[in-house]
Scaffold this active site. Structure first.
Site: not given
Ligand code: XMP
Length: 181
Positions: A45, A102, A105, A154, A161, A167
């Site tokens: 990512g 990236d 979360d 999301f 991705d 991506r």
């Protein structure tokens, strides 16, 4: 690809502007470091982010990559304990390390990577993430440099991705809900 995106959160120019600012902050933080910095980008990512970020960092650096699996298959909820898919590609012992990811979360990935790098003797450890979901990010996973705080959606694009797609979408956006089971 455009037709699969419900809405754009950050367009490419805005992302590049923010990456430039992050580069300045990170360069200032390490200005007195005499040894080379070791960047640890977490694949896959972070590939676009790290490619842009390193060109904003006028520092001597090495890169040691690593890949963990956070999302098995088409899942959009992160795995509790991500598995290592590609072992760290370079040494970190005694080195000053900046993890590049990236998105923060649940923090499971960064918690695990931080522990691994400290166990392997990193001399110092800092973390840069492009995105953070602040209402989920746990307090025991420190991040030092953050691009944007995002809603708990999301997101895809700029390296992120869904099922290994999108991506290469240049912006960061939210997929049309019917495309995510
Ligand atoms: P955790 O939950 O461990 O997540 O902090 C870290 C990794 O999970 C991926 N991730 C996402 N990927 N859209 C994505 O495309 C998202 O909204 C998202 N949330 C987490 C990502 O690879 C991250 O490094």
């Amino acid at each position: 690809m455009d037709s699969d995106i419900d809405r754009i959160l950050y367009d490419h120019d805005r992302i590049l502007g923010r990456v430039r600012e992050l580069g300045r902050d990170i360069a200032a933080h390490y200005a007195d470091l005499e040894a080379p910095l070791t960047l640890v980008p977490i694949l896959s990512g972070s590939i676009i982010f790290v490619a842009d970020l390193i060109r904003e960092l006028p520092l001597k650096m090495r890169i040691a990559m690593l890949q963990l699996s956070s999302y098995p298959g088409t899942a959009t909820s992160p795995a509790q304990d991500p598995a290592t898919l590609i072992e760290l590609t370079g040494p970190v012992s005694g080195r000053h390390v900046l993890i590049v990811d990236d998105i923060l979360d649940t923090g499971n990935t960064l918690r695990r990577v931080r522990r691994m790098l400290l166990d392997r003797g990193a001399a110092s450890l800092r973390t840069a993430v492009l995105l953070r979901k602040p209402n989920k990010a746990p307090t025991d996973v420190p991040v030092d440099f953050v691009g944007f705080d995002v809603e708990d959606l999301f997101v895809v694009g700029y390296g992120l991705d869904y099922n290994d797609l999108y991506r290469n979408y240049p912006h960061i956006g939210v997929l049309r809900p019917e495309l995510m089971p």
